[in-house]
Design an enzyme around this catalytic site. Structure first.
Site, PDB file in Angstrom:
ATOM      1  CE  LYS A 170      -3.827  -2.170   2.557  1.00 11.28           C
ATOM      2  NZ  LYS A 170      -5.133  -1.848   1.876  1.00 11.28           N
ATOM      3  CG  ASP A 223      -8.020 -11.875   8.783  1.00 13.08           C
ATOM      4  OD1 ASP A 223      -7.394 -12.394   7.926  1.00 13.08           O
ATOM      5  OD2 ASP A 223      -8.876 -11.028   8.742  1.00 13.08           O
ATOM      6  CG  HIS A 228      -2.574  -7.243   7.110  1.00 13.69           C
ATOM      7  ND1 HIS A 228      -1.777  -7.280   6.176  1.00 13.69           N
ATOM      8  CD2 HIS A 228      -3.734  -7.595   6.959  1.00 13.69           C
ATOM      9  CE1 HIS A 228      -2.309  -8.252   5.465  1.00 13.69           C
ATOM     10  NE2 HIS A 228      -3.480  -8.332   5.800  1.00 13.69           N
ATOM     11  CE  LYS A 328     -12.792  -9.614   8.420  1.00  7.79           C
ATOM     12  NZ  LYS A 328     -11.970  -8.353   7.704  1.00  7.79           N
TER      13      LYS A 328
END
Ligand code: BG6
Length: 454
Positions: A170, A223, A228, A328
């Site tokens: 990114k 996750d 990340h 989420k």
């Protein structure tokens, strides 16, 4: 050396359709896809080339709608397909036959299949001299990550292994380095003397979206935080690297990871929080209770929201909390790194007048740099008002996956995760995983569409 053949193992899965095919299409449209690179998909579905091409075409229509029809069709025409077990050396030998250069095997597979697929590649003679791309999460915990690294070490040299973390592709993530190391304005302030806290937030409105098979075995900590968000922490906290090549950049990140204080079991409840969404509405869309989604086993207690407060125990960052948060089915998308500065000392205006701390926010998607200041506003010149300085950043030319795929094809691993980095990251989240596994902290709940657990 450019790759001769790209072999996607798990070619009919979600990752291939959602990220890899669109990234390849983007590279083709931008003239960056080597014209002689063969692209072959492998999966168990008993399809022929034509059936795979129709599937790929449908996925591109859905996920690469921004590319022209002629580019989508041109990519589809280049795709070939082999049906079979991705760990079977005979299948892999067939797939590699006649490759004009190094074979890149992209493991777009569930983590449980990584090891058999790597062993299959080695047995098919596709080890050293070829490349392998391993998606995240790299293993399920520290022990499995070590096993995977040992297996990879046996058959590949480290520079041929690409542990993928698409956040490194990114533009705004890479920009953290430019912002920090190319501007005298920020560099002297980038330490515990001036920074009060750092928050790395990745709140998403997306819910499970049919990913139970993967997500229910993974959860938010594995996750997002293990990979990340810890990578973002590395870029924010690291010392100036000696260069941006694979060695110095990754050394600097590993130094940060080693300095992150490992939580003691009794600290986990105070420093880490987990929660799961219940039924609700996100932007007018009804979202079912996570536990009632098809494929979810509620007894697994998988979290869809995680927050961890970590400390980088070195001279630069002593005592500064780094909050890492992701969830989420939240009410709004918020993807940002916030650096909150300490209040100024001896304010001549009276401390009570101060409208709030200076905050530097690096927002992603859309990419923006925001600085919150306190200025003499209109009216009483001795009264402070909040002011905001905002800079819109140019949109990213290549998407994160396209950028990283190009690095893989070119054989440059600088923006992939090195083996020791993956292990250090696991060892940071491991105390949290095991405390949660032992039921040490309650699994809280939040309605879909809310701000998360209170
Ligand atoms: C993926 C995670 O790696 O990153 C997803 O598996 C998450 O759960 C995604 O939604 C977030 O990345 P991005 O680039 O879509 O914001």
């Amino acid at each position: 050396m450019n790759a001769g053949r790209l072999v996607i193992l798990g070619a009919t899965g979600d990752l291939t359709g959602r990220y890899l095919l669109p990234a390849l299409c983007e590279l083709l449209a931008g003239g960056c896809l080597p014209p002689d690179l063969d692209i072959i998909g492998v999966a168990r579905d008993r399809w022929d080339d034509q059936e795979f091409r129709s599937h790929a075409s449908a996925r591109l229509d859905r996920h690469a709608g921004g590319e022209s029809r002629s580019h989508r069709d041109a990519l589809v025409r280049r795709l070939r397909y082999v049906a079979g077990d991705v760990a079977d050396p005979a299948v892999l030998r067939t797939v590699a036959h006649g490759a004009a250069g190094p074979v890149v095997a992209y493991l777009a597979l569930p983590p449980a299949v990584f090891a058999p697929a790597i062993a299959g590649l080695a047995a098919a003679g596709l080890g050293s001299g070829n490349r392998v791309v391993v998606e995240k999460p790299f293993g399920q915990d520290l022990a499995s990550a070590r096993d995977l690294n040992a297996l990879l070490d046996r058959h590949f040299s480290e520079s041929d292994v690409f542990r993928m973390d698409h956040f490194l592709g990114k533009q705004t993530v890479q920009n953290i380095l430019g912002l920090r190391f190319a501007n005298r304005l920020f560099a002297p302030l980038w330490n515990a003397e001036h920074v009060e806290r750092v928050d790395i937030v990745w709140d998403e409105t997306v819910a499970l979206e049919g990913r139970a098979g993967y997500y229910d075995h993974t959860g938010a900590l594995r996750d997002m935080i293990q990979n990340h968000l810890l990578q973002l922490l590395c870029l924010v906290a690291m010392e100036r690297p000696g260069g941006l090549g694979e060695g110095p950049l990754r050394d600097a990140k590993v130094d940060v990871l080693r300095s992150v204080r490992r939580l003691q079991p009794q600290e986990v409840e105070r420093h880490a929080l987990r929660a799961r969404y219940t039924a609700g509405a996100v932007g007018g869309r009804q979202i079912p209770d996570y536990a009632a989604e098809p494929g979810v086993d509620p007894a697994r207690g998988t979290e869809t929201f995680a927050h961890a407060t970590l400390f980088v125990d070195n001279e630069r960052w002593a005592g500064v909390p780094f909050g890492l948060r992701t969830g989420k089915a939240l009410g709004r998308d918020c993807r940002e790194v916030r650096i909150e500065f300490r209040p100024v000392e001896r304010l001549p205006f009276g401390q009570a007048d101060h409208p709030g701390p200076n905050v530097l926010t690096l927002a992603m998607d859309p990419d923006r740099l925001v600085v919150d200041l306190a200025l003499n506003g209109a009216g009483d010149p001795f009264c402070l008002d909040p002011a905001r300085w905002q800079l819109e950043l140019a949109p990213q030319e290549l998407s994160a996956y396209a950028r990283l795929l190009l690095d893989v094809i070119d054989g440059d691993p600088a923006l992939s995760i090195r083996g020791d980095e993956a292990e250090e990251s696991w060892s940071i989240v491991e105390p949290i995983l095991s405390a949660w596994g032992d039921g040490a902290a309650p699994l809280r709940h939040y309605p879909a569409g809310s701000e998360g657990p209170s």
